[in-house]
Design a protein around this motif. Structure first.
Motif, PDB file in Angstrom:
ATOM      1  N   PRO A 186     -13.525  -5.212  -8.614  1.00  0.00           N
ATOM      2  CA  PRO A 186     -12.705  -4.022  -9.150  1.00  0.00           C
ATOM      3  C   PRO A 186     -11.502  -4.295  -9.464  1.00  0.00           C
ATOM      4  N   ALA A 220       0.567  -1.851  -0.440  1.00  0.00           N
ATOM      5  CA  ALA A 220       1.010  -1.597   1.032  1.00  0.00           C
ATOM      6  C   ALA A 220       1.992  -0.214   1.042  1.00  0.00           C
ATOM      7  N   GLY A 221       2.877  -0.311   0.268  1.00  0.00           N
ATOM      8  CA  GLY A 221       3.940   1.063   0.640  1.00  0.00           C
ATOM      9  C   GLY A 221       4.780   1.080  -0.580  1.00  0.00           C
ATOM     10  N   THR A 239       5.539   0.564  -8.540  1.00  0.00           N
ATOM     11  CA  THR A 239       4.788   0.520  -9.942  1.00  0.00           C
ATOM     12  C   THR A 239       4.045   1.698 -10.174  1.00  0.00           C
ATOM     13  N   THR A 285      -1.610  -4.584 -11.394  1.00  0.00           N
ATOM     14  CA  THR A 285      -0.103  -5.001 -11.113  1.00  0.00           C
ATOM     15  C   THR A 285      -0.207  -5.611  -9.759  1.00  0.00           C
TER      16      THR A 285
END
Ligand SMILES: Cc1cc2nc3c(=O)[nH]c(=O)nc-3n(C[C@H](O)[C@H](O)[C@H](O)COP(=O)(O)OP(=O)(O)OC[C@H]3O[C@@H](n4cnc5c(N)ncnc54)[C@H](O)[C@@H]3O)c2cc1C
Length: 459
Positions: free
Chosen positions: A100, A177-178, A164, A105
């Motif tokens: 997928p 992640a964050g 991003t 990025t």
């Protein structure tokens, strides 16, 4: 001498390549695909295969060296969940690997199809399905720009998102992640994800539905546990954000760090706080609000906090160089891994490590000394959750950038940092790791018994 070894990536890539489909299986799969989907959803054009087979792994000198040139054999852009189910069902029937993809990025090579096969680019499956009080439900390919715009129309905003902002919700949940909002709301794993619809391999008649903690094995799992078709994530009441750029005299950065720590305690909390030393500022594009030779502190704060920030900066010997709501996007691209991107443009020999832990603040000189010639960048975040006192969980993590020599010295540096009590996340491997790994392994065994989902990423 270091006892920490680089992961055996070349070996893993070679083993994953054995999962590549045979020419006969691929031809039969392509026939079935083109019969089942509209022609404009399927492509084998070289340019499309190349574009769908690379991600931000070029930021790592190690990954750039060992990632194979393998391309997707075919790229499919499903318009929604039904077409996604069809692709995965056909891929499973012909034993074709499935990777997928959102916007590519991710920067660990996690979206690279090590065994070829089909890359399922979900960026056309991008509908916002519903916005409720405290949540938004969208297809996997919706970007954060679109999600934030839809949330704002209801007086809300995305609680937490990557810097991003063009990346997709599916790709962020699958590989991120964050970022913006992590000072207040923590990470992907901290209650951000409320529900998921996931396509297994082979798919069932309907996608699997996961709620709350059931979503955990799908987070930062690179798609090996299933393909996220839709996601419901947390919204927070919208705030009126503005950007502040402040600077502090060098050479010691203690005052800037103390000011940054004070900003993390603001109420309402900032959406972002970042800090750089002068050597790192020198790698950024010239900007009067990033004055040479000074430490830079940047923050995205609620407009009601501007006075408090101004006083805090002055109290720590700094000055405000700019306050501008239009610069929120710009300062976001001076945080998290944008820093690596920018620094490497100016100094291509640099290599980065993701770091966390108290020594970044209590003993930054010792942290820097562990890597010859290194520079430290800090981002505000909430490394741990203390329900009794949310402010106590807020602190700094960041990036260390140093000239790269070879894999052996890089892993010796990591070992040295760990000995100092620094937590290091290795950005130079595509192999899944960390405390969630057993749960990911179990879900992958249940949802993808034939190991066709993103082969080579689950160690
Ligand atoms: C300059 C720069 C700055 C960055 N800043 C941040 C940051 O602030 N915070 C952060 O967390 N990350 C950051 N990253 C990493 C990256 O942006 C995140 O991982 C991102 O959100 C990925 O989104 P994407 O749509 O590009 O996904 P992709 O890169 O396409 O995919 C990421 C991973 O998820 C899998 N995947 C994609 N779609 C799905 C799906 N629907 N279901 C299951 N798995 C899927 C892919 O196979 C891949 O393994 C940064 C990267 C760069 C290059």
């Amino acid at each position: 001498m270091s006892t920490l070894e680089p992961p055996p990536l070349a070996h893993v890539a070679q083993r994953a390549s054995r999962r590549a489909p045979s020419p006969a299986a691929l031809a039969a799969f392509l026939d079935a695909l083109t019969a089942a989907l509209p022609a404009d959803r399927v492509t084998t054009l070289d340019s499309a295969r190349l574009a769908a087979s690379r991600d931000g792994a070029y930021l790592s000198p190690l990954l750039s060296a060992v990632l194979p040139d393998r391309l997707a054999d075919v790229v499919v852009r499903p318009a929604g969940t039904d077409q996604l189910q069809t692709v995965v069902r056909l891929a499973h029937a012909h034993a074709v690997p499935v990777v997928p993809r959102g916007r590519g990025t991710g920067n660990y090579g996690q979206a690279v199809p090590l065994a070829g096969g089909v890359v399922v680019d979900l960026s056309d499956a991008d509908r916002i399905l519903e916005v409720g009080n405290g949540w938004i439900h969208a297809q996997a390919g919706a970007t954060f720009v679109a999600l934030e715009a839809a949330a704002r129309r209801t007086g809300q905003e995305i609680a937490m998102m990557p810097t991003t902002v063009g990346s997709t919700i599916g790709g962020f949940l699958g590989g991120g992640a964050g970022g913006l909002g992590s000072i207040e709301h923590g990470w992907l794993w901290d209650g951000f994800v409320q529900a998921l619809e996931v396509v297994a391999c082979p798919p069932q008649d309907e996608p699997r539905r996961a709620y709350g903690a059931q979503c955990l094995p799908y987070l930062h799992a690179y798609g090996v546990t299933g393909i996220i078709a839709t996601a419901t994530v947390k919204l927070a009441p919208a705030r009126d954000w503005t950007a502040l750029l402040a600077s502090f005299p060098g050479p010691a950065g203690a005052d800037a760090t103390q000011a940054g720590l004070a900003l993390l305690r603001l109420d309402p909390p900032p959406r972002m706080v970042s800090l750089d030393e002068p050597a790192l500022v020198a790698t950024y594009p010239a900007d009067p609000a990033l004055p040479a030779g000074r430490h830079s502190l940047r923050a995205v704060v609620d407009v009601s906090a501007v006075d408090a920030v101004t006083k805090t900066v002055a109290a720590h010997g700094g000055r405000i160089d700019k306050v501008d709501a239009a610069a929120v996007g710009y300062v976001s691209t001076l945080s998290f891994n944008h820093v690596t991107l920018r620094a490497k443009k100016a100094r291509p020999e640099l290599c980065h490590l993701q770091v966390g832990g108290a020594p970044l603040v209590t003993d930054p000189d010792a942290v820097r000394a562990a890597l010859p010639g290194s520079m430290l960048h800090l981002d505000g975040m909430r490394p741990y959750l203390d329900p009794a006192d949310p402010v106590r969980g807020r602190g700094f993590g960041g990036l260390l950038l140093a000239p790269f020599h070879d894999a052996a010295s890089l892993y010796a540096w990591i070992e040295r940092l760990q000995a100092l009590g620094v937590h290091v996340v290795d950005p130079h491997t595509w192999l899944l790791d960390g405390p969630a790994l057993p749960g990911i392994r179990a879900a992958a065994a249940a949802n993808d018994p034939d190991g066709l989902l993103n082969p080579g990423k689950l160690p």
